[in-house]
Design a protein around this motif. Structure first.
Motif, short mmCIF file in Angstrom:
data_model
loop_
_atom_site.label_atom_id
_atom_site.label_comp_id
_atom_site.label_asym_id
_atom_site.label_seq_id
_atom_site.Cartn_x
_atom_site.Cartn_y
_atom_site.Cartn_z
N ALA A 23 1.05 -1.07 0.24
CA ALA A 23 -0.17 -0.11 -0.01
C ALA A 23 1.17 0.90 0.18
CB ALA A 23 -0.88 -0.39 1.73
N ILE A 24 2.06 1.51 0.83
CA ILE A 24 2.59 2.26 1.37
C ILE A 24 3.21 2.63 -0.59
CG2 ILE A 24 4.88 3.54 1.80
CD1 ILE A 24 3.65 1.86 4.55
N ALA A 25 3.49 1.48 -1.28
CA ALA A 25 4.78 2.14 -2.63
C ALA A 25 3.85 2.15 -3.62
CB ALA A 25 5.03 0.22 -2.75
N VAL A 26 2.11 1.38 -3.75
CA VAL A 26 1.29 2.13 -4.57
C VAL A 26 1.27 3.68 -4.28
CG1 VAL A 26 -1.27 1.57 -4.94
CG2 VAL A 26 0.76 -0.05 -5.25
N ASP A 27 0.80 3.88 -2.86
CA ASP A 27 1.15 5.37 -2.59
C ASP A 27 2.26 6.51 -2.94
OD1 ASP A 27 -1.71 5.17 -1.55
OD2 ASP A 27 -1.17 4.58 0.24
#
Length: 551
Positions: free
Chosen positions: A305-309
């Motif tokens: 999730a952090i990577a996509v954000d």
């Protein structure tokens, strides 16, 4: 003498050691500030060189290049545009200083050094590599006497007082202060103390961006006399903040309120810091994206999730490569959860079947393992083969492989294999806090997010973490994180920890795990420091030689 002065605070993120790129960034920022009517552009500490530089500071050729680049930037100011204040490492004989350079009228008009280098992380991050400079006097900018506070000088009453007594009319602080919970407010409070003590207004510009293990969080600001906040830039984003000052009849300087952007706090600030650290690790590493090994568990889900954000779903490849050992319904749930995570995030999912590879390896080593209890060795081998497979996929793509281990995992090496990983997003996030961040993200979309709004982690994944048991012999997650914090961060004795509610046997057992895990920790990939914990860098302990008892 002028009665008006416009100061632009250039909150930007230089790249450590990349002088050409940093000089171009300063030139572009100066051009924008000139178009907005600025008389002076103040850049952060280390704006020309980037920070942290580590032992690059000791290289004479690099310091020669810093001086040559500064001279070239100074020549640009002969165009009659705004003056420049830039931070850079600067050599003075055998000493190396954290310096502020005033560039104006085509030359380096003044140089001032950080006077006190033991003020923690309010200012510079490399105080132990810089020499103290003399107490500074003010510099003259368009007829205004400006006192320069470099790095940790902001936390020093003596430096500001010396500047005021030397005739400074306004204070400018050049900072490279990294994120930690509550630190943005500490910087403002330190500045308020200087303003109240000296009766002078103050502007402070802070670096922003991820570099190595640091995340510089910005939050530049301006204070009028009395300590009133009159301008504030956002956290975690590049920004040009313009403040306008006027001299009154009593010769003091004041400013009406300008742009005010409230800073992020709590889980929002922490999540944003992790995003920024990863975004710059990818950008400054020159890689096209990242690879995340997705298990269906919470740590890998939050990492994805952090990577996509941070990067956008098109730059994130998730890989599902389950190890044998899961059975029936539990394995099916885990695979289903991984698929749902990918659907929510909108990124790509690849499946890798490890069974043939693992079976071949087991067959190859069967004669050596015959007659021995080889279950633990086989499990570690399988984990290494999975890690090698993920690393090979990332290398083939030129991408950065992300570790999904959190701080608790790394301290005890509960995740058996991180080799091949290039960056550990959750390296400084305790296991209990992972759950809090996941819940926060499901209900919020952080500023600057390139990911989807709404829920990104299935509720079943959160529920499974709540029910998950820690390995045999370890306390529940919250108690384990408290024990590790007390043991490694707070320096508490076994007696103190027992009084805190931990069993004596558990304290000793966890300590032994920490010591025995040292060799594996040293091979762990870097990650962003986002806490105040002294163990954020993972304390270095002796490798081998037996375990030292606490009692």
């Amino acid at each position: 003498m002028t009665d008006r002065l416009s100061i632009a605070l250039a909150q930007a993120g230089p790249a450590a050691g990349n002088l050409a790129a940093n000089a171009d960034l300063i030139r572009a920022t100066r051009a924008e500030a000139a178009a907005r009517g600025a008389d002076l552009v103040a850049c952060p500490a280390g704006a020309l060189s980037g920070l942290p530089l580590l032992d690059l500071i000791a290289q004479p050729a690099f310091l020669d290049a810093v001086e040559a680049t500064a001279q070239a930037l100074a020549a640009d100011t002969a165009d009659g545009g705004p003056a420049l204040l830039i931070g850079a490492p600067w050599r003075d004989g055998t000493k190396r200083h954290n310096a502020a350079l005033l560039l104006d009228a085509g030359r380096i008009a003044a140089v001032r050094y950080q006077a006190e280098t033991d003020r923690g992380e309010i200012g510079s991050t490399e105080d132990d590599r810089f020499d103290n400079g003399p107490m500074p006097g003010p510099v003259n900018v368009r007829g205004v006497r400006i006192g320069l506070l470099v790095g940790g000088d902001l936390a020093s009453a003596d430096v500001a007082e010396t500047l005021a007594e030397s005739g400074a009319e306004l204070l400018v602080a050049l900072l490279a202060s990294p994120f930690a919970p509550g630190r943005a407010d500490e910087r403002v409070q330190a500045a308020v103390a200087r303003v109240v003590e000296c009766g002078l207004p103050l502007v402070a510009v802070n670096a922003v961006g991820g570099e190595d293990e640091r995340v510089f969080d910005g939050g530049s600001f301006a204070l009028a006399p009395g300590g009133r906040l009159v301008a504030q830039a956002p956290l975690f984003a590049e920004h040009l903040l313009l403040s306008r000052w006027e001299r009154g009849d009593d010769e003091s300087w004041s400013s009406s309120e300008a742009e005010m952007i409230a800073p992020a706090e709590g889980d929002e600030a922490l999540y944003s810091a992790l995003m920024l650290g990863l975004r710059d690790a990818v950008a400054k590493g020159g890689v096209p994206g990242v690879v995340v090994g997705l298990t269906g568990g919470l740590d890998s889900a939050l990492t994805a999730a952090i990577a996509v954000d941070a990067l956008g779903p098109e730059r994130v490849l998730t890989v599902r490569a389950p190890l044998p050992g899961g059975e029936g319904e539990a394995l099916a749930d885990s695979l289903d959860d991984a698929a749902e995570i990918v659907e929510l995030l909108g990124c790509r999912l690849d499946n890798v079947a490890l069974a043939p590879v693992l079976k071949a390896a087991d067959s190859l080593l069967a004669p050596a393992f015959a007659g021995r209890d080889s279950a633990a060795a086989a499990d570690r081998l399988h984990a290494r083969l999975r890690a090698a497979t993920l690393a090979a996929l990332a290398e083939r793509m030129g991408a950065l492989l992300l570790s999904t281990a959190d701080r608790t995992d790394r301290l005890l090496v509960l995740v058996p294999e991180e080799s091949g990983c290039g960056y550990a997003v959750l390296a400084d996030v305790p296991k209990a806090l992972v759950l809090d961040l996941a819940r926060w993200r499901n209900g919020n979309q952080p500023a600057g997010s390139r990911g989807p709004a709404g829920r990104v982690i299935p509720e079943r994944v959160l529920a499974r973490r709540l029910k998950a048991a820690t390995p045999v012999g370890l306390p529940p997650v919250e108690a384990l994180d408290d024990l590790l914090g007390g043991l490694l961060d707070d320096g508490l004795s076994p007696g103190d920890l027992v009084a805190r509610g931990h069993a004596a046997g558990t304290v000793e057992s966890v300590w032994r795990m920490v010591v025995r895990a040292e060799a594996d920790r040293r091979r762990a990939p870097p990650g962003p420091r986002v806490s105040r914990r002294t163990a954020a860098r993972l304390r270095r302990l002796p490798v081998g030689g037996g375990v030292i008892d606490l009692a």
